[in-house]
Design an enzyme around this catalytic site. Structure first.
Site, mmCIF file in Angstrom:
data_model
loop_
_atom_site.group_PDB
_atom_site.id
_atom_site.type_symbol
_atom_site.label_atom_id
_atom_site.label_comp_id
_atom_site.label_asym_id
_atom_site.label_seq_id
_atom_site.Cartn_x
_atom_site.Cartn_y
_atom_site.Cartn_z
ATOM 1 N N HIS A 141 -24.892 15.688 1.888
ATOM 2 C CA HIS A 141 -24.162 15.100 0.761
ATOM 3 C C HIS A 141 -24.828 13.772 0.414
ATOM 4 O O HIS A 141 -24.598 12.759 1.081
ATOM 5 C CB HIS A 141 -22.702 14.893 1.169
ATOM 6 C CG HIS A 141 -21.784 14.605 0.027
ATOM 7 N ND1 HIS A 141 -21.460 15.522 -0.936
ATOM 8 C CD2 HIS A 141 -21.117 13.476 -0.307
ATOM 9 C CE1 HIS A 141 -20.622 14.985 -1.809
ATOM 10 N NE2 HIS A 141 -20.408 13.741 -1.452
ATOM 11 N N HIS A 152 0.813 -1.217 0.000
ATOM 12 C CA HIS A 152 0.000 0.000 0.000
ATOM 13 C C HIS A 152 0.849 1.271 0.000
ATOM 14 O O HIS A 152 0.371 2.342 -0.400
ATOM 15 C CB HIS A 152 -0.955 0.003 1.197
ATOM 16 C CG HIS A 152 -2.208 0.792 0.960
ATOM 17 N ND1 HIS A 152 -2.256 1.909 0.152
ATOM 18 C CD2 HIS A 152 -3.471 0.623 1.419
ATOM 19 C CE1 HIS A 152 -3.490 2.384 0.134
ATOM 20 N NE2 HIS A 152 -4.250 1.621 0.887
ATOM 21 N N THR A 171 -23.969 8.718 -4.142
ATOM 22 C CA THR A 171 -24.059 7.266 -4.030
ATOM 23 C C THR A 171 -23.155 6.753 -2.923
ATOM 24 O O THR A 171 -23.553 5.906 -2.108
ATOM 25 C CB THR A 171 -23.693 6.611 -5.373
ATOM 26 O OG1 THR A 171 -24.693 6.944 -6.342
ATOM 27 C CG2 THR A 171 -23.603 5.099 -5.244
ATOM 28 N N ASP A 231 -11.662 -6.075 -18.733
ATOM 29 C CA ASP A 231 -11.852 -7.158 -19.705
ATOM 30 C C ASP A 231 -10.516 -7.539 -20.330
ATOM 31 O O ASP A 231 -9.941 -6.780 -21.110
ATOM 32 C CB ASP A 231 -12.845 -6.707 -20.779
ATOM 33 C CG ASP A 231 -13.138 -7.785 -21.817
ATOM 34 O OD1 ASP A 231 -12.565 -8.885 -21.714
ATOM 35 O OD2 ASP A 231 -13.939 -7.512 -22.734
#
Length: 466
Positions: A288, A175, A291, A410
Site C-alpha cells: 500500500h 472526542h 501518501t 479561509d
C-alpha cells in the site's frame, strides 16, 4: 546508496525558542446559536463515540495573518453564532443520566459555547514561522474544556489577537462527540459563513447529517462498551465523564523538557520514497504505497532510530474513517465519530535495518488490508483492552489526516499561516495535515524531548536509503 533531502529544520537554539508565551485574557463569554434556532436536539452516543468517552480532548490551533485586526472579533463571533444553527450539538453538553444505558449529547435552549478572548504582544512572525518551539508555548492559546464527573461540554474556543499582526483560533473538542472529519466540517462551515456572510447557504459537503440510525449495531457493541465503562475502576455504575489520565505505557513526553517540531514531506520527496520502496519490492506489487502509508512509515522509522528503541517490537496505531466502509455506507457528512483503529506491528531490528522503510510500509499495508477482511473484527475488546502496550518497546499513534485539507480553511483572511494539533503534547501522537505550502505536501507534527527532536531532525533531513 542515495541520500534523500526533505524540508526540515535546523537544530533549535535558545535564541530560536519562546518560553513563557505572554497571553492576556480579555474576557470569557458564551456564544449561543442565533435566535430562531431549534429549541433542543439530543443524540445518543454510538459505539464509535463510546470508544473515546474518557479520552483526552483534542486541541487544535489556527494562525491567520492580517494587519487589520479591529474587526476580527465581531466577525468571528457573529459567524460562530450563525454556524451553530447548523451544529447545535456543539453548543450542548454530554451527560449520562441514571435512566439511560448510554451517555447522551444534548442541546437545550440557553446552551452556548464558551469563547475565551485574549491578546498577546508576542513576536507573531516568529510564532508562525519557527519550526521548533517549546512544547508548552502554544498551551495558553487553546481553551480548557469544562468537564466534570456529571457533565462535559462539547467544545470550547479561544480567539487570541496579536494587534496589527494577526490572530489565532484555538479549538478544544470532546472526542466522544466528534472525530476529525466532523470537526473539519464545522470549522470550514464557520469559515465559509464568516467569509461570505451567508447564514443559510452552506455547501452540501458541510451540512451535517444527524440520523444515528444509519450506524447499525447488531452485535450490541454500544451496550457492551457502556457496561465496560461503568465497570471501570472496580465499580459497577461508573458514569463519570471525567477524562482518564494518559497511560504510562504510552510514554507521552514531559512537556517541560520537550519541544514541538513540524516537518514537511514535499510531493517530490513522497515520490522518492515511493520509488525507493518499489525498487526494493519489484516482485511484490501489493504494498500500500499511498501518501499516508509512506509518510507514516518514514516517520515511524525516524522515530525509532531517533529514540533508540530497544524493545523487540514497536507498534503504530492508525485510524481509518469508516463512513464509506460500513455496510451499507453512511453519508460522508455524518456527525459524530466513525473511526476504526488498526495496529501496525514491526520488529524493531527490522525498522533499524537497511530496509527499515520497506518493513514499516509492509506492516502498515497489513494493518490497512485488515480493514477489508473485517472492519469490526475484535471490536468487543476495543474498550476493555484495545492493545497490550507492554508487548512493545514503543507504541506510536497517528492523529489527524492530510485529507482534511486544514490549510484551505479561509475565514476571509486567506489561508492560515500555521495549523497545529496542540494535544499531541499530552498524548504523544504524531499529527498529520496537508502542507501550508500546498503542492500535495504533508506536514508531520511531533513533540519530543530535545535530544530526540534533534536526532529526528538530522535523520529526517538526510536519511540514508540503501
Amino acid at each position: 546508496m542515495c541520500i534523500v533531502k526533505a524540508s526540515s529544520i535546523s537544530s533549535p537554539s535558545q535564541s530560536e525558542v519562546m518560553a513563557n508565551l505572554s497571553v492576556k485574557k480579555v474576557e470569557v463569554c458564551r456564544v449561543a446559536p442565533k435566535p430562531g434556532s431549534p429549541e433542543n436536539q439530543s443524540l445518543p452516543l454510538t459505539f464509535f463515540d463510546l470508544l473515546w468517552l474518557r479520552f483526552q480532548p483534542v486541541e487544535r490551533l489556527f494562525f491567520y495573518q492580517t494587519s487589520s485586526t479591529d474587526s476580527v472579533l465581531s466577525k468571528l463571533k457573529t459567524s460562530l453564532s450563525l454556524t451553530l444553527q447548523h451544529f447545535l450539538p456543539l453548543a450542548g453538553n454530554l451527560t449520562w443520566p441514571q435512566d439511560s444505558l448510554k451517555p447522551v449529547l444534548s442541546y437545550v435552549q440557553g446552551d452556548a459555547v464558551s469563547l475565551t478572548v485574549a491578546e498577546s504582544d508576542v513576536d507573531f512572525d516568529h510564532l508562525i514561522n519557527s519550526i521548533f518551539l517549546p512544547a508548552q508555548d502554544f498551551s495558553p492559546l487553546v481553551p480548557q474544556l469544562d468537564v466534570t464527573d456529571e457533565r462535559a461540554a462539547a467544545m470550547a474556543l479561544q480567539i487570541t489577537v496579536y494587534p496589527n499582526h494577526g490572530f489565532s483560533i484555538g479549538t478544544t473538542t470532546h472526542h466522544a462527540i466528534l472525530d476529525g472529519k466532523t470537526w473539519t466540517s464545522f470549522v470550514k462551515a464557520w469559515a465559509h459563513i464568516c467569509k461570505y456572510e451567508e447564514a443559510q447557504a452552506l455547501p452540501s459537503s458541510l451540512v451535517p447529517f444527524y440520523d444515528r440510525r444509519v450506524v447499525k449495531d447488531p452485535s450490541g457493541l454500544g451496550e457492551l462498551y457502556s457496561r465496560q465503562h461503568q465497570n471501570k475502576d472496580g465499580r459497577t455504575d461508573n458514569r463519570s465523564l471525567s477524562i482518564a489520565s494518559i497511560s504510562k505505557d504510552r510514554k507521552a513526553p514531559d512537556r517541560e523538557d520537550s519541544i514541538r517540531g513540524t516537518f514537511e514531506f514535499t510531493r517530490a520527496f513522497i515520490q522518492t520514497l515511493r520509488a525507493h520502496v518499489t525498487s526494493k519490492m519489484a516482485s511484490d506489487s501489493s504494498l500500500h504505497l499511498s501518501t499516508f502509508s509512506l509518510v507514516s512509515a518514514y516517520t515511524w522509522v525516524c522515530m525509532v532510530k531517533a529514540e533508540e528503541i530497544k524493545g523487540e517490537k514497536t507498534a503504530l496505531i492508525i485510524g481509518a474513517d469508516s463512513r464509506s466502509r460500513l455496510d451499507p455506507p453512511i453519508p460522508a457528512t455524518y456527525f459524530g465519530n466513525c473511526i476504526v483503529g488498526r495496529v501496525a506491528v514491526a520488529e524493531t531490528k527490522g525498522l533499524l535495518g537497511e530496509d527499515g522503510l520497506v518493513v514499516a510500509v509492509s506492516a502498515i499495508t497489513e494493518a490497512v488490508r485488515s480493514l477489508e477482511k473485517g472492519l469490526l473484527d475484535g471490536a468487543e475488546n476495543w474498550v476493555s483492552k484495545f492493545l497490550d502496550f507492554s508487548l512493545y518497546g514503543r507504541t506510536y499513534s497517528i492523529a489527524g489526516s492530510h485529507r482534511f485539507e486544514v490549510y484551505d480553511t479561509d475565514f476571509g483572511w486567506r489561508r492560515p499561516k500555521r495549523v497545529e494539533v496542540i494535544s499531541i503534547d499530552k498524548t504523544g501522537a504524531i499529527s498529520l495535515s496537508d502542507s501550508k505550502n500546498g503542492g500535495g505536501g504533508v506536514e508531520v507534527g511531533l513533540v519530543l524531548k530535545k535530544q530526540y527532536a534533534e536526532a529526528f531532525d538530522a535523520l529526517f533531513a538526510s536519511l540514508v536509503l540503501h
